[in-house]
Scaffold this active site. Sequence first.
Site, PDB file in Angstrom:
ATOM      1  N   LYS A 178      55.789  62.788  -2.615  1.00 22.31           N
ATOM      2  CA  LYS A 178      56.179  64.290  -2.441  1.00 22.31           C
ATOM      3  C   LYS A 178      55.278  65.193  -3.104  1.00 22.31           C
ATOM      4  CE  LYS A 178      59.994  65.468  -0.511  1.00 22.31           C
ATOM      5  NZ  LYS A 178      59.906  66.153   0.896  1.00 22.31           N
ATOM      6  N   HIS A 205      57.426  82.992  18.632  1.00 21.81           N
ATOM      7  CA  HIS A 205      58.898  82.110  18.835  1.00 21.81           C
ATOM      8  C   HIS A 205      58.546  80.515  18.507  1.00 21.81           C
ATOM      9  CE1 HIS A 205      60.519  85.164  21.418  1.00 21.81           C
ATOM     10  NE2 HIS A 205      59.191  85.289  22.156  1.00 21.81           N
ATOM     11  N   GLU A 260      58.557  78.563  -1.453  1.00 22.56           N
ATOM     12  CA  GLU A 260      60.086  78.364  -1.430  1.00 22.56           C
ATOM     13  C   GLU A 260      60.614  79.491  -2.505  1.00 22.56           C
ATOM     14  OE1 GLU A 260      60.427  73.785   0.456  1.00 22.56           O
ATOM     15  OE2 GLU A 260      60.932  74.330  -1.780  1.00 22.56           O
ATOM     16  N   SER A 308      58.282  65.475  -6.344  1.00 21.15           N
ATOM     17  CA  SER A 308      59.608  65.360  -6.571  1.00 21.15           C
ATOM     18  C   SER A 308      59.796  64.380  -7.828  1.00 21.15           C
ATOM     19  CB  SER A 308      60.081  64.593  -5.310  1.00 21.15           C
ATOM     20  OG  SER A 308      61.333  63.801  -5.350  1.00 21.15           O
TER      21      SER A 308
END
Length: 442
Positions: free
Chosen positions: A267, A140, A274, A261
């Site tokens: 970043k 969970h 992804e 980025s």
Amino acid sequence: MEKFSSSIHFDKKLFDADIRVNKEWALSLAEIGVYTHEEAERVATTLRQIQVDYHAGKLSFAKSDEDIHSANERWLTERLGDVGAKIHTGRSRNDQVVTDLRIYLREKGAEFEQALLDLQSAFLDLAEKNVTTVLPGQTHLRQAQPISLAHYLLSFFYQMQRDRKRHEQTVSRLNKCPLGSGAIAGAAFAIDRHDLAKRLGFDAPLENSYDATADRDFVNDVHHVCAQVMLHLSRLAEDFIIWSSEPFRYLEIDELYATGSSMMPQKKNPDSLELLRGKTARVIGNHVAGLTLMKGIPTAYVRDLQEDKEPLFDSVEQTLQSVRITTGVVKTIRINDERMLASLDPALYATDLADYLVRKGIPFRKSHAIVGKIVAMAEARKVSLTELSLDDYQLNSGLFEADLYELFDPVKSLERRNLYGGTGPASVRKQIKNAKELLNIG
Ligand code: ARG
């Protein structure tokens, strides 16, 4: 309509398979006297030249070439006249296209198999280095029990093992030859389909010519294999995205598989992971397209079936790439074992505390309740389970003794789980041995 019905922009992927099918078909035609053996030889030689010219970029498609089969036939006829024009004797594009497609899937399948093996080896290598690296195992998305990082990694080894077997079974099921089935009824010439199938590398001819051109279950089998692989990779990607994020930092994805980025210089985004997740949506969508395509059409070749190929090619290629990228990610990932260890919440040993009482004769349900009270006590005082005194423990059960504090040792916690398939180091080493045997590198 020409433009609408054309499939050549995607079925050109079947070019090499189609050349091979033409060559063997010509030989079959020679065996029944449609060609002389000398003519069949000329067809074979010319097809070889067409293949060389095609790959050298010397041939171009005509507007009238609806698909790769028409294009190959046109090139052959342009070069050989009537000898070329005889090639389609006893044949339909209906049996031709599925023969090509099965060959294509068989050949791509060999690459896919190797890619899955490489990924399994990557999981195995990393597991071997991390048998006693302790990961706060979650359920969970909350800390549950300490586990060996290798144990986690090997779970993916075994998922890929099933994926690989599923794929092997799929390929062995689809490796039967439709050629000779014609449109639906079978060719009106006594082609030796057994011999033809063997020459084309199939295990056997398909048993029924009607079935051979009507069905695409093999396409959907491959879709399922791809979708299932992608689902596994997508969940791995999700785990790694979370565990490489700032609050966790259990892992660090190599720069090779991350991107900066365009705006924020600090970043390092996990784009590879992804994309794996995103491509999974696409591959599942393709599977749904493959199933939906089949559901309401009459049982025989209909032109709808041309639409089977684009989603299939897409899934096969995306899944193959995804497996390879995942292998790269796993091979280069950096493990921050200190962070993992430091973030272990002592509450993770609650199960071990309950088991401690069980070993002293308390029924598990009761020990579970007792430890529940102890956890509540610690929470109320805003301290961890290790900070409670022996008196505090004994207040809840007189069976607690000073040795209870030894439970809070992560490696000992693992060692209590050395049963078959468990996360204990001895058990994990057995899994590694078994995994090596499965890869034949024992
Ligand atoms: N390109 C077609 C396909 O992929 C094969 C052509 C069959 N055409 C026909 N009109 N029967 O399904």
